[in-house]
Motif scaffolding. Structure first.
Motif, PDB file in Angstrom:
ATOM      1  N   ASN A  70     -25.696 -10.256  25.847  1.00  0.00           N
ATOM      2  CA  ASN A  70     -25.552 -11.213  24.427  1.00  0.00           C
ATOM      3  C   ASN A  70     -26.782 -10.512  23.550  1.00  0.00           C
ATOM      4  O   ASN A  70     -26.211 -10.266  22.382  1.00  0.00           O
ATOM      5  N   SER A  71     -27.943 -10.329  24.085  1.00  0.00           N
ATOM      6  CA  SER A  71     -28.977  -9.771  23.050  1.00  0.00           C
ATOM      7  C   SER A  71     -30.191  -9.446  24.014  1.00  0.00           C
ATOM      8  O   SER A  71     -30.031  -9.775  25.098  1.00  0.00           O
ATOM      9  N   LYS A  73     -34.466  -8.346  23.387  1.00  0.00           N
ATOM     10  CA  LYS A  73     -35.716  -7.954  22.621  1.00  0.00           C
ATOM     11  C   LYS A  73     -36.772  -7.451  23.263  1.00  0.00           C
ATOM     12  O   LYS A  73     -36.971  -7.561  24.573  1.00  0.00           O
ATOM     13  N   HIS A  96     -36.674  -8.476  27.224  1.00  0.00           N
ATOM     14  CA  HIS A  96     -36.155  -9.457  27.473  1.00  0.00           C
ATOM     15  C   HIS A  96     -34.614  -9.517  27.228  1.00  0.00           C
ATOM     16  O   HIS A  96     -34.198  -9.165  26.088  1.00  0.00           O
ATOM     17  N   TYR A  98     -30.707 -11.271  27.520  1.00  0.00           N
ATOM     18  CA  TYR A  98     -30.344 -12.733  27.236  1.00  0.00           C
ATOM     19  C   TYR A  98     -28.591 -12.554  27.705  1.00  0.00           C
ATOM     20  O   TYR A  98     -28.089 -11.620  27.034  1.00  0.00           O
ATOM     21  N   GLY A  99     -28.050 -13.340  28.492  1.00  0.00           N
ATOM     22  CA  GLY A  99     -26.795 -13.257  28.707  1.00  0.00           C
ATOM     23  C   GLY A  99     -26.453 -14.292  29.900  1.00  0.00           C
ATOM     24  O   GLY A  99     -27.279 -14.583  30.780  1.00  0.00           O
ATOM     25  N   ASP A 100     -25.022 -14.288  30.257  1.00  0.00           N
ATOM     26  CA  ASP A 100     -24.676 -15.181  31.365  1.00  0.00           C
ATOM     27  C   ASP A 100     -24.283 -14.465  32.722  1.00  0.00           C
ATOM     28  O   ASP A 100     -24.044 -14.586  33.711  1.00  0.00           O
ATOM     29  N   HIS A 138     -32.536 -13.520  31.295  1.00  0.00           N
ATOM     30  CA  HIS A 138     -32.659 -15.138  30.566  1.00  0.00           C
ATOM     31  C   HIS A 138     -31.005 -15.355  30.959  1.00  0.00           C
ATOM     32  O   HIS A 138     -30.187 -14.644  29.773  1.00  0.00           O
ATOM     33  N   LYS A 139     -30.912 -16.453  31.558  1.00  0.00           N
ATOM     34  CA  LYS A 139     -29.341 -16.953  31.224  1.00  0.00           C
ATOM     35  C   LYS A 139     -29.216 -17.748  29.992  1.00  0.00           C
ATOM     36  O   LYS A 139     -30.275 -18.251  29.631  1.00  0.00           O
ATOM     37  N   LYS A 140     -28.141 -17.139  29.291  1.00  0.00           N
ATOM     38  CA  LYS A 140     -27.958 -17.824  27.857  1.00  0.00           C
ATOM     39  C   LYS A 140     -26.492 -18.568  27.612  1.00  0.00           C
ATOM     40  O   LYS A 140     -25.773 -18.091  28.133  1.00  0.00           O
TER      41      LYS A 140
END
Length: 140
Positions: A70-71, A73, A96, A98-100, A138-140
């Motif tokens: 998803n993103s 950084k 870092h 982010y995504g499922d 990181h799960k988002k």
């Protein structure tokens, strides 16, 4: 390939610097150093260049590998030496993601390829600083 920039003094502590992209940027000192806080700080700009170089590599690899992200950084912390000329002697880069549906192994490979093969700015930093690189999912 040769890059050429021109940096022009605009008075006081402010400069305007060209870039091969055609996008100019301003450099200025903080008020504590006689400037007006109207531009980037040169040493911090180096860190942005480092993050940008690695980020472009990783983004390109995410696209090529068709990874589901998803993103992401990049956070950088760097320590300056105490004595003049002050330079960065320790640099920590944290990626870092982010995504499922993050593929940890493949994302780590994108970071490793940037760090070990593609990012010339990172290689320049290694000439004068101890660089550590970490990845976080990181799960988002």
């Amino acid at each position: 390939m040769t890059n050429k920039i021109t940096t022009t003094w605009l008075g006081n502590m402010k400069f305007e610097s060209t870039n091969p992209s055609g996008q100019n940027l301003f450099i200025d000192a903080g008020e504590e150093n006689g400037g007006n806080n109207e531009g980037y700080r040169p040493k911090a700009l180096m860190l942005s260049g480092l993050a940008g170089c690695a980020g472009l590599d990783v983004a390109s690899l995410i696209k090529k590998m068709k990874l589901d992200v998803n993103s992401f950084k990049i956070e950088i912390e760097a320590d300056l030496t105490e004595e003049h000329p002050k330079y960065y002697d320790k640099v920590s880069m944290d990626f870092h993601f982010y995504g499922d549906n993050l593929d940890e192994k493949k994302l780590q490979k994108t970071v490793d390829l940037s760090a070990e093969k593609y990012c010339g700015v990172l290689e320049m930093f290694r000439q004068f600083a101890e660089v550590s690189i970490n990845s976080f999912l990181h799960k988002k």
